[in-house]
Enzyme design. Structure first.
Site, short mmCIF file in Angstrom:
data_model
loop_
_atom_site.label_atom_id
_atom_site.label_comp_id
_atom_site.label_asym_id
_atom_site.label_seq_id
_atom_site.Cartn_x
_atom_site.Cartn_y
_atom_site.Cartn_z
N GLU A 217 -2.73 5.33 13.22
CA GLU A 217 -2.37 6.56 12.50
C GLU A 217 -2.74 7.79 13.30
O GLU A 217 -1.96 8.76 13.37
CB GLU A 217 -3.07 6.58 11.14
CG GLU A 217 -2.66 7.76 10.27
CD GLU A 217 -3.14 7.65 8.84
OE1 GLU A 217 -2.63 8.41 7.99
OE2 GLU A 217 -4.03 6.82 8.55
N PHE B 35 1.27 -2.95 4.55
CA PHE B 35 1.55 -4.28 5.09
C PHE B 35 3.05 -4.54 4.93
O PHE B 35 3.67 -4.13 3.96
CB PHE B 35 0.78 -5.35 4.33
CG PHE B 35 -0.66 -5.52 4.77
CD1 PHE B 35 -1.14 -4.89 5.90
CD2 PHE B 35 -1.51 -6.34 4.06
CE1 PHE B 35 -2.45 -5.06 6.31
CE2 PHE B 35 -2.83 -6.53 4.46
CZ PHE B 35 -3.29 -5.88 5.59
N HIS C 125 -3.62 7.85 5.54
CA HIS C 125 -3.73 6.52 4.96
C HIS C 125 -5.15 6.02 5.17
O HIS C 125 -5.76 5.47 4.25
CB HIS C 125 -2.69 5.57 5.59
CG HIS C 125 -2.56 4.28 4.85
ND1 HIS C 125 -2.24 4.22 3.51
CD2 HIS C 125 -2.73 2.99 5.25
CE1 HIS C 125 -2.21 2.96 3.11
NE2 HIS C 125 -2.51 2.19 4.15
N HIS D 30 -9.57 1.78 -1.50
CA HIS D 30 -8.14 1.59 -1.30
C HIS D 30 -7.53 1.00 -2.56
O HIS D 30 -7.78 -0.16 -2.89
CB HIS D 30 -7.93 0.66 -0.10
CG HIS D 30 -6.52 0.59 0.39
ND1 HIS D 30 -5.43 0.96 -0.37
CD2 HIS D 30 -6.01 0.18 1.59
CE1 HIS D 30 -4.32 0.78 0.33
NE2 HIS D 30 -4.65 0.32 1.52
N CYS E 1 0.81 -1.23 0.00
CA CYS E 1 0.00 0.00 0.00
C CYS E 1 0.84 1.28 0.00
O CYS E 1 0.28 2.38 -0.12
CB CYS E 1 -0.92 0.00 1.21
SG CYS E 1 -1.80 -1.56 1.43
N LYS F 18 -10.04 7.62 0.83
CA LYS F 18 -10.42 6.22 0.58
C LYS F 18 -11.91 6.01 0.84
O LYS F 18 -12.51 5.06 0.31
CB LYS F 18 -9.60 5.28 1.46
CG LYS F 18 -8.13 5.12 1.04
CD LYS F 18 -7.41 4.13 1.94
CE LYS F 18 -5.97 3.90 1.50
NZ LYS F 18 -5.11 5.08 1.76
#
Length: 403
Positions: free
Chosen positions: A305, A390, A294, A331, A162, A326
């Site tokens: 976050e 990830f 994010h 995403h 990502c 998003k």
């Protein structure tokens, strides 16, 4: 070191098939997430996504090209044409020899992969098309952009889940910033919305069945999207000499690794990347007005976050606007940072902050100004774009309003 500015932007995503369309949708807080439309979707438990609708590849590309272009490559070329067209650049001679393209992508040609697994395992055929490998490889999009626009300089693909697009754009920035080249084409793309792509993500148990609600107390997971975002990063004096329109300045970046868990994010790792981007750009905390988060809509990301932002900014966090687009486009995995950079450009250039839509209930663990549900007009001088992947790989870009 050279100043780096953005002189072209292009996109195709579930909100729009151009930058102006996407900006309009973001201003309106429109949702591009809906029912998925592809083969065997009824076999999935997750049936929604930020899919590009009303798109006909045969209108954009001829039959010979489609034999070579997976959907993610098609999206990249569409976005690149818009970005380079806006920049007004033509690549020939010395400029062509030095300019290159760095793109982020995580899954490669997932549609091609899915189709050909079906051909072999479901249909029982023993042969596939001879161009399957060059069609599905992760660097296909970067290679085709380099060929279409005569970009002969440093060109490659970054695959860091990502954070792929932010890592790619950071590398492109560094090459222009360091004087290696006056121009780089950069960004990212993804198209995982096929049966196998969604089925794989279902296994992680992080997907929402009904919508993306970042930072809202009733959030229940992420929603996949698809598309591309491409930009022209150019050395400032080079851009000024030719009278180019400048959309924003890229001022710095930072990268970090959590080095802790393959899927669970780390507040410390995210905070190091945010703090590092500000240090690299030589910015004070008080200068930052907007952060494109994010913001995946998962409990793990949103709480981590929010804690990282609070840790870095302290009391100044109360003066920050932070939103997750998003919630509107889904995403885009490897392409997500590229499309989200558009929200930063819109904030800096137009003074419009894209909202976090679908925000229903405040979460005390995400106690930030998330610009809920409606866009906001505000003058912003500095914006950050967060990407946390990830594998614990983080990349944050710092942008400044150009005036």
């Amino acid at each position: 070191m050279k100043r780096v500015v953005i002189t072209g932007a292009g996109t195709i995503n579930s909100l729009g098939q151009t930058v102006p369309e996407t900006f309009e949708a973001m201003r309106e807080g429109r949702c591009g997430i809906g029912e998925l439309e592809f083969r065997d979707v009824d076999r999935l438990s997750i049936k929604i996504g930020g899919q590009v609708k009303g798109y006909d590849p045969e209108v954009r590309f001829n039959r010979q090209q489609l034999a070579l272009y997976d959907r993610f490559t098609q999206f990249t070329l569409i976005a690149a044409r818009e970005a380079i067209g806006q920049s007004g650049l033509e690549f020939s001679g010395e400029l062509a020899a030095r300019a290159g393209v760095i793109l982020g992508n995580s899954g490669g040609g997932m549609t091609t992969l899915d189709d050909n697994y079906r051909t072999v395992y479901e249909d029982g055929k023993n042969r596939v098309h001879p161009f399957v490998v060059p069609k599905l490889m992760n660097n296909a999009a970067a290679s085709h952009v380099s060929m279409e626009f005569n970009l002969k300089g440093p060109s490659f693909t970054v695959a860091t889940a990502c954070a792929s697009s932010n890592h790619a754009m950071a590398q492109a920035f560094q090459m222009v910033h360091g004087g290696l080249t006056p121009v780089m084409v950069t960004g990212g793309s993804e198209s995982m919305l096929c049966f196998g792509g969604v089925k794989a993500w279902e296994g992680l148990r992080v997907m929402s069945k009904d919508g993306c609600r970042p930072f809202s107390a009733n959030r229940n997971g992420m929603v996949q999207g698809e598309g591309a975002g491409v930009f022209v990063f150019e050395e400032y004096e080079h851009a000024r000499a030719r009278g180019a329109e400048i959309l924003a300045e890229v001022a710095g970046y930072a990268m970090s690794s959590d080095a802790s868990d393959i899927v669970m994010p780390s507040k410390q790792g995210a905070a190091r990347a945010i703090r590092g981007a500000l240090q690299d750009a030589r910015m004070d905390l008080s200068e930052v007005g907007y952060i494109n988060a994010h913001g995946t809509g998962t409990a793990a990301n949103d709480k981590t976050e929010s804690a990282a932002v609070a840790d870095v900014f302290g009391a100044h966090a109360d003066n920050l606007m932070i939103s997750s687009t998003k919630s509107m486009h889904g995403h885009l995995i490897g392409g997500t940072g590229a499309v989200e950079l558009l929200a930063c450009i819109m904030a800096l250039r137009d003074g419009v902050i894209a909202p976090t839509i679908n925000y229903d209930e405040p979460d005390p663990e995400c106690a930030l100004d998330v610009v809920p549900n409606e866009a906001r007009e505000a003058k912003v001088d500095v914006a950050l774009s967060n990407a946390f992947a990830f594998g614990g790989l983080n990349a944050v870009l710092a942008l400044r309003r150009f005036s």
